[in-house]
Design a protein around this motif. Structure first.
Motif, PDB file in Angstrom:
ATOM      1  N   TYR A 168       0.734  -1.144  -0.113  1.00 50.95           N
ATOM      2  CA  TYR A 168      -0.041  -0.554  -0.099  1.00 50.95           C
ATOM      3  C   TYR A 168       1.081   0.929   0.109  1.00 50.95           C
ATOM      4  CZ  TYR A 168      -3.694  -3.948   0.730  1.00 50.95           C
ATOM      5  OH  TYR A 168      -4.403  -4.154   1.124  1.00 50.95           O
ATOM      6  N   LEU A 169       1.595   1.316  -1.061  1.00 55.49           N
ATOM      7  CA  LEU A 169       2.191   2.296  -0.856  1.00 55.49           C
ATOM      8  C   LEU A 169       1.560   4.005  -1.800  1.00 55.49           C
ATOM      9  CD1 LEU A 169       6.036   1.173  -2.071  1.00 55.49           C
ATOM     10  CD2 LEU A 169       5.452   0.996  -0.054  1.00 55.49           C
ATOM     11  N   SER A 184     -11.999  -2.927  -0.383  1.00 55.91           N
ATOM     12  CA  SER A 184     -13.209  -1.843  -1.187  1.00 55.91           C
ATOM     13  C   SER A 184     -12.011  -1.019  -1.255  1.00 55.91           C
ATOM     14  CB  SER A 184     -14.146  -1.973  -0.291  1.00 55.91           C
ATOM     15  OG  SER A 184     -14.732  -2.644   0.461  1.00 55.91           O
ATOM     16  N   PHE A 185     -11.673  -0.151  -0.336  1.00 59.35           N
ATOM     17  CA  PHE A 185     -10.275   1.334  -1.072  1.00 59.35           C
ATOM     18  C   PHE A 185      -9.054   1.097  -0.012  1.00 59.35           C
ATOM     19  CE2 PHE A 185     -14.297   2.383   1.490  1.00 59.35           C
ATOM     20  CZ  PHE A 185     -13.427   3.040   2.798  1.00 59.35           C
ATOM     21  N   ASN A 186      -8.784   1.940  -0.100  1.00 56.72           N
ATOM     22  CA  ASN A 186      -7.987   2.147   1.334  1.00 56.72           C
ATOM     23  C   ASN A 186      -7.680   3.856   0.877  1.00 56.72           C
ATOM     24  OD1 ASN A 186      -4.825   3.112   0.318  1.00 56.72           O
ATOM     25  ND2 ASN A 186      -5.693   1.163  -0.920  1.00 56.72           N
ATOM     26  N   TRP A 187      -7.315   4.129   2.137  1.00 52.90           N
ATOM     27  CA  TRP A 187      -6.813   5.603   2.786  1.00 52.90           C
ATOM     28  C   TRP A 187      -6.375   6.516   3.861  1.00 52.90           C
ATOM     29  CZ3 TRP A 187      -5.737   8.925   7.184  1.00 52.90           C
ATOM     30  CH2 TRP A 187      -5.901  10.142   6.314  1.00 52.90           C
ATOM     31  N   GLY A 188      -5.331   7.390   2.405  1.00 53.01           N
ATOM     32  CA  GLY A 188      -3.863   7.856   3.758  1.00 53.01           C
ATOM     33  C   GLY A 188      -2.833   7.677   2.908  1.00 53.01           C
ATOM     34  N   PRO A 189      -1.986   8.820   3.125  1.00 52.81           N
ATOM     35  CA  PRO A 189      -1.640   9.327   5.352  1.00 52.81           C
ATOM     36  C   PRO A 189      -2.179  10.165   5.696  1.00 52.81           C
ATOM     37  CG  PRO A 189      -0.134   9.791   2.965  1.00 52.81           C
ATOM     38  CD  PRO A 189      -1.321   9.212   2.765  1.00 52.81           C
ATOM     39  N   ARG A 190      -2.842  10.742   5.151  1.00 52.68           N
ATOM     40  CA  ARG A 190      -3.646  11.803   5.480  1.00 52.68           C
ATOM     41  C   ARG A 190      -4.634  13.186   4.787  1.00 52.68           C
ATOM     42  NH1 ARG A 190       1.451  13.203   4.033  1.00 52.68           N
ATOM     43  NH2 ARG A 190       2.516  12.574   6.203  1.00 52.68           N
TER      44      ARG A 190
END
Length: 192
Positions: A117-118, A138-144
């Protein structure tokens, strides 16, 4: 590929802060004064958010409409300033429905899930990965939040030093009060 993961809950994560700060011979990177100071600051920030944070009503409504199981993986580290301002909100979100479970994983410990998840090639945290009941992302979020990222990008472009960036981000998070994070996650959850 499903490797066995070492994970913890929020109580265990907060206990990790205490263990790091009480250890007379801390392990790297906490054997450096700077990382110990970050950890101490972040413990204080998280305690404050745990007491004061408020979730957006629209987001709470969306979370309460979830009717199929989800699993949230939060990748973080006690030294991470951005995480101190987001992890308490993410945990509070999971508490709004019985259909969301979570675990917290450390970026710098095996199995190094962050490598999948880079963000623009970097191991930036915190990172939230939302998986369905079958374990598919489903999804990813980040880092801010977007506003904090724009501030960071602008300051880096202007060659601001780390201390200046750190203070500016702290002020941004204090002023925003989690509104941007809640809005971004509400949008991501509403399109699923």
């Amino acid at each position: 590929m499903n490797k066995k993961r070492v994970s913890m809950n929020y109580k265990q994560y907060k206990q990790l802060f205490e263990e790091i700060l009480a250890n007379l011979y801390p392990v790297p990177p906490y054997n450096e004064d700077l990382y110990l100071e970050y950890t101490k600051l972040n413990r204080s920030r998280m305690r404050r958010w745990d007491k004061l944070l408020e979730l957006d009503e629209n987001l709470v409504s969306l979370l309460r409409k979830i009717t199929t199981p989800q699993h949230w993986i939060i990748i973080t580290e006690p030294w991470c300033g951005d995480a101190a301002h987001t992890v308490p909100f993410l945990i509070r979100m999971t508490e709004q429905t019985g259909y969301v479970s979570y675990d917290i994983q450390l970026r710098d410990s095996e199995p190094f899930l962050i490598e999948n998840y880079l963000t623009n090639g970097s191991r930036s945290i915190p990172k939230l990965i939302v998986q369905d009941a079958s374990g598919y992302d489903s999804f990813n979020w980040g880092p801010r939040p977007k506003g904090a990222q724009e501030l960071m990008d602008e300051m880096k472009a202007n060659h601001a030093d780390f201390e200046t960036i750190k203070i500016a981000l702290q002020n941004w998070y204090n002023k925003d009060k989690g509104v941007s994070l809640c809005s971004e996650l509400a949008m991501l959850l509403s399109i699923r």
